[in-house]
Write a protein that holds these residues in place. Structure first.
Motif, PDB file in Angstrom:
ATOM      1  N   THR A   6      34.255  39.858 -23.891  1.00 50.00           N
ATOM      2  CA  THR A   6      34.386  40.641 -25.124  1.00 50.00           C
ATOM      3  C   THR A   6      35.793  40.493 -25.688  1.00 50.00           C
ATOM      4  O   THR A   6      36.785  40.595 -24.969  1.00 50.00           O
ATOM      5  CB  THR A   6      34.081  42.125 -24.837  1.00 50.00           C
ATOM      6  OG1 THR A   6      32.763  42.222 -24.296  1.00 50.00           O
ATOM      7  CG2 THR A   6      34.180  42.959 -26.099  1.00 50.00           C
ATOM      8  N   MET A   7      35.856  40.272 -26.987  1.00 50.36           N
ATOM      9  CA  MET A   7      37.135  40.102 -27.667  1.00 50.36           C
ATOM     10  C   MET A   7      37.665  41.454 -28.152  1.00 50.36           C
ATOM     11  O   MET A   7      36.963  42.201 -28.829  1.00 50.36           O
ATOM     12  CB  MET A   7      36.984  39.153 -28.858  1.00 50.36           C
ATOM     13  CG  MET A   7      36.479  37.764 -28.460  1.00 50.36           C
ATOM     14  SD  MET A   7      37.564  36.887 -27.304  1.00 50.36           S
ATOM     15  CE  MET A   7      38.896  36.419 -28.404  1.00 50.36           C
ATOM     16  N   ILE A   8      38.909  41.743 -27.776  1.00 52.15           N
ATOM     17  CA  ILE A   8      39.572  42.998 -28.133  1.00 52.15           C
ATOM     18  C   ILE A   8      40.631  42.704 -29.190  1.00 52.15           C
ATOM     19  O   ILE A   8      41.376  41.727 -29.081  1.00 52.15           O
ATOM     20  CB  ILE A   8      40.236  43.643 -26.893  1.00 52.15           C
ATOM     21  CG1 ILE A   8      39.218  43.855 -25.772  1.00 52.15           C
ATOM     22  CG2 ILE A   8      40.957  44.932 -27.260  1.00 52.15           C
ATOM     23  CD1 ILE A   8      38.080  44.802 -26.083  1.00 52.15           C
ATOM     24  N   MET A   9      40.709  43.557 -30.215  1.00 50.52           N
ATOM     25  CA  MET A   9      41.735  43.367 -31.246  1.00 50.52           C
ATOM     26  C   MET A   9      43.080  43.875 -30.729  1.00 50.52           C
ATOM     27  O   MET A   9      43.195  45.016 -30.283  1.00 50.52           O
ATOM     28  CB  MET A   9      41.368  44.107 -32.532  1.00 50.52           C
ATOM     29  CG  MET A   9      42.351  43.825 -33.658  1.00 50.52           C
ATOM     30  SD  MET A   9      41.942  44.670 -35.194  1.00 50.52           S
ATOM     31  CE  MET A   9      40.432  43.816 -35.646  1.00 50.52           C
ATOM     32  N   MET A  10      44.051  43.010 -30.783  1.00 48.33           N
ATOM     33  CA  MET A  10      45.394  43.343 -30.335  1.00 48.33           C
ATOM     34  C   MET A  10      46.183  43.975 -31.485  1.00 48.33           C
ATOM     35  O   MET A  10      45.761  43.932 -32.640  1.00 48.33           O
ATOM     36  CB  MET A  10      46.086  42.084 -29.815  1.00 48.33           C
ATOM     37  CG  MET A  10      45.298  41.352 -28.709  1.00 48.33           C
ATOM     38  SD  MET A  10      44.833  42.390 -27.312  1.00 48.33           S
ATOM     39  CE  MET A  10      46.430  42.632 -26.547  1.00 48.33           C
ATOM     40  N   LYS A  17      40.351  38.081 -25.132  1.00 49.02           N
ATOM     41  CA  LYS A  17      39.310  38.520 -24.197  1.00 49.02           C
ATOM     42  C   LYS A  17      39.831  39.696 -23.379  1.00 49.02           C
ATOM     43  O   LYS A  17      40.987  39.687 -22.951  1.00 49.02           O
ATOM     44  CB  LYS A  17      38.917  37.398 -23.227  1.00 49.02           C
ATOM     45  CG  LYS A  17      38.061  36.327 -23.830  1.00 49.02           C
ATOM     46  CD  LYS A  17      37.679  35.318 -22.750  1.00 49.02           C
ATOM     47  CE  LYS A  17      36.841  34.205 -23.342  1.00 49.02           C
ATOM     48  NZ  LYS A  17      36.448  33.228 -22.301  1.00 49.02           N
ATOM     49  N   ILE A  18      38.973  40.659 -23.150  1.00 46.53           N
ATOM     50  CA  ILE A  18      39.389  41.820 -22.356  1.00 46.53           C
ATOM     51  C   ILE A  18      39.864  41.387 -20.975  1.00 46.53           C
ATOM     52  O   ILE A  18      40.766  41.989 -20.412  1.00 46.53           O
ATOM     53  CB  ILE A  18      38.273  42.891 -22.283  1.00 46.53           C
ATOM     54  CG1 ILE A  18      38.859  44.214 -21.761  1.00 46.53           C
ATOM     55  CG2 ILE A  18      37.082  42.397 -21.485  1.00 46.53           C
ATOM     56  CD1 ILE A  18      37.942  45.413 -21.925  1.00 46.53           C
ATOM     57  N   SER A  19      39.290  40.311 -20.439  1.00 47.99           N
ATOM     58  CA  SER A  19      39.685  39.809 -19.114  1.00 47.99           C
ATOM     59  C   SER A  19      41.096  39.209 -19.108  1.00 47.99           C
ATOM     60  O   SER A  19      41.677  39.019 -18.043  1.00 47.99           O
ATOM     61  CB  SER A  19      38.678  38.767 -18.617  1.00 47.99           C
ATOM     62  OG  SER A  19      38.598  37.683 -19.522  1.00 47.99           O
ATOM     63  N   ILE A  58      27.693  42.776 -28.787  1.00 45.23           N
ATOM     64  CA  ILE A  58      28.590  43.204 -27.718  1.00 45.23           C
ATOM     65  C   ILE A  58      27.740  43.474 -26.487  1.00 45.23           C
ATOM     66  O   ILE A  58      26.622  43.976 -26.593  1.00 45.23           O
ATOM     67  CB  ILE A  58      29.422  44.441 -28.121  1.00 45.23           C
ATOM     68  CG1 ILE A  58      30.479  44.745 -27.054  1.00 45.23           C
ATOM     69  CG2 ILE A  58      28.532  45.636 -28.402  1.00 45.23           C
ATOM     70  CD1 ILE A  58      31.520  45.768 -27.494  1.00 45.23           C
ATOM     71  N   THR A  59      28.274  43.113 -25.325  1.00 44.27           N
ATOM     72  CA  THR A  59      27.576  43.336 -24.065  1.00 44.27           C
ATOM     73  C   THR A  59      28.403  44.304 -23.228  1.00 44.27           C
ATOM     74  O   THR A  59      29.592  44.080 -22.995  1.00 44.27           O
ATOM     75  CB  THR A  59      27.374  41.999 -23.317  1.00 44.27           C
ATOM     76  OG1 THR A  59      26.649  41.106 -24.174  1.00 44.27           O
ATOM     77  CG2 THR A  59      26.604  42.208 -22.032  1.00 44.27           C
ATOM     78  N   LEU A  60      27.743  45.386 -22.797  1.00 42.04           N
ATOM     79  CA  LEU A  60      28.430  46.411 -22.024  1.00 42.04           C
ATOM     80  C   LEU A  60      27.450  47.172 -21.138  1.00 42.04           C
ATOM     81  O   LEU A  60      26.247  46.950 -21.205  1.00 42.04           O
ATOM     82  CB  LEU A  60      29.198  47.379 -22.946  1.00 42.04           C
ATOM     83  CG  LEU A  60      28.819  47.568 -24.415  1.00 42.04           C
ATOM     84  CD1 LEU A  60      27.457  48.083 -24.626  1.00 42.04           C
ATOM     85  CD2 LEU A  60      29.849  48.348 -25.119  1.00 42.04           C
ATOM     86  N   VAL A 107      33.067  43.109 -15.465  1.00 42.88           N
ATOM     87  CA  VAL A 107      33.251  44.045 -16.567  1.00 42.88           C
ATOM     88  C   VAL A 107      34.612  44.721 -16.448  1.00 42.88           C
ATOM     89  O   VAL A 107      35.182  44.808 -15.354  1.00 42.88           O
ATOM     90  CB  VAL A 107      32.124  45.106 -16.605  1.00 42.88           C
ATOM     91  CG1 VAL A 107      30.808  44.476 -17.011  1.00 42.88           C
ATOM     92  CG2 VAL A 107      31.993  45.825 -15.277  1.00 42.88           C
ATOM     93  N   TYR A 108      35.116  45.183 -17.578  1.00 44.49           N
ATOM     94  CA  TYR A 108      36.445  45.777 -17.642  1.00 44.49           C
ATOM     95  C   TYR A 108      36.436  47.040 -18.496  1.00 44.49           C
ATOM     96  O   TYR A 108      35.575  47.219 -19.353  1.00 44.49           O
ATOM     97  CB  TYR A 108      37.442  44.804 -18.292  1.00 44.49           C
ATOM     98  CG  TYR A 108      37.756  43.602 -17.458  1.00 44.49           C
ATOM     99  CD1 TYR A 108      38.904  43.565 -16.676  1.00 44.49           C
ATOM    100  CD2 TYR A 108      36.909  42.499 -17.448  1.00 44.49           C
ATOM    101  CE1 TYR A 108      39.205  42.452 -15.906  1.00 44.49           C
ATOM    102  CE2 TYR A 108      37.201  41.379 -16.678  1.00 44.49           C
ATOM    103  CZ  TYR A 108      38.350  41.369 -15.911  1.00 44.49           C
ATOM    104  OH  TYR A 108      38.634  40.267 -15.137  1.00 44.49           O
TER     105      TYR A 108
END
Length: 173
Positions: A6-10, A17-19, A58-60, A107-108
């Motif tokens: 999953t891509m997180i906005m910085m 990527k959250i990872s 989104i996958t969660l 997952v994160y």
């Protein structure tokens, strides 16, 4: 928790990527940017993919929370047709499909020094670990919010004071 890809906005508007996010990074939220103070990770073998009518996905985990037009909900409570809160789309978008995702995945979840009201994950607005843990703050599951509890206490205290005053006026004490 959120799937590792999953891509997180910085804070600078870029996506990561959250990872790949590290403690000390700054992430964009609805209220500005916040500093990552902790990162949680684990393995899940049962995830859900939410696909918007416009094709965003989104996958969660089913227990993660997501912001819908009518408030914060667990993913397990989301339904096709619910209006989503999505970055850059003031009209929102609707859930077009919800799919089970089988297989083991990393997952994160993120924790921040400051309070935040949702992070942008694949442009969806989702909660952080504090929002997930604090059900009273979010009012999920029909539980009372801190505000509700506070107002109940004020009413109880007020009722007790009025009762004591009435007793004094009537000479009952």
């Amino acid at each position: 928790m959120i799937h590792e890809d999953t891509m997180i906005m910085m804070a600078d508007g870029s996506m990561k990527k959250i990872s790949e996010i590290r403690i000390g990074d700054y992430v964009m939220t609805e209220m500005g940017y916040v500093k990552v103070s902790n990162i949680y990770s684990g393995q899940e073998n049962s995830l859900v993919k939410i696909i918007s009518a416009s094709g965003l996905n989104i996958t969660l985990t089913t227990e993660h929370i997501i912001k819908l037009a009518d408030g914060w909900r667990r993913v397990s409570e989301a339904e096709i047709g619910n209006k989503l809160c999505i970055f850059g789309n003031s009209n929102g978008d609707r859930i077009g499909d919800i799919q089970s995702v089988a297989g083991d995945a990393k997952v994160y979840n993120l924790e921040f020094q400051e309070t935040c009201d949702g992070i942008y994950a694949n442009n969806y607005i989702v909660g952080d670990i504090k929002r997930e843990r604090n059900r009273f703050e979010s009012g999920l599951d029909g539980e009372k919010t801190n505000f509700d509890l506070y107002m109940e206490k004020i009413k109880t205290d007020t009722d007790e004071i009025l009762s004591e005053l009435k007793a004094k006026i009537n000479g009952d004490s």
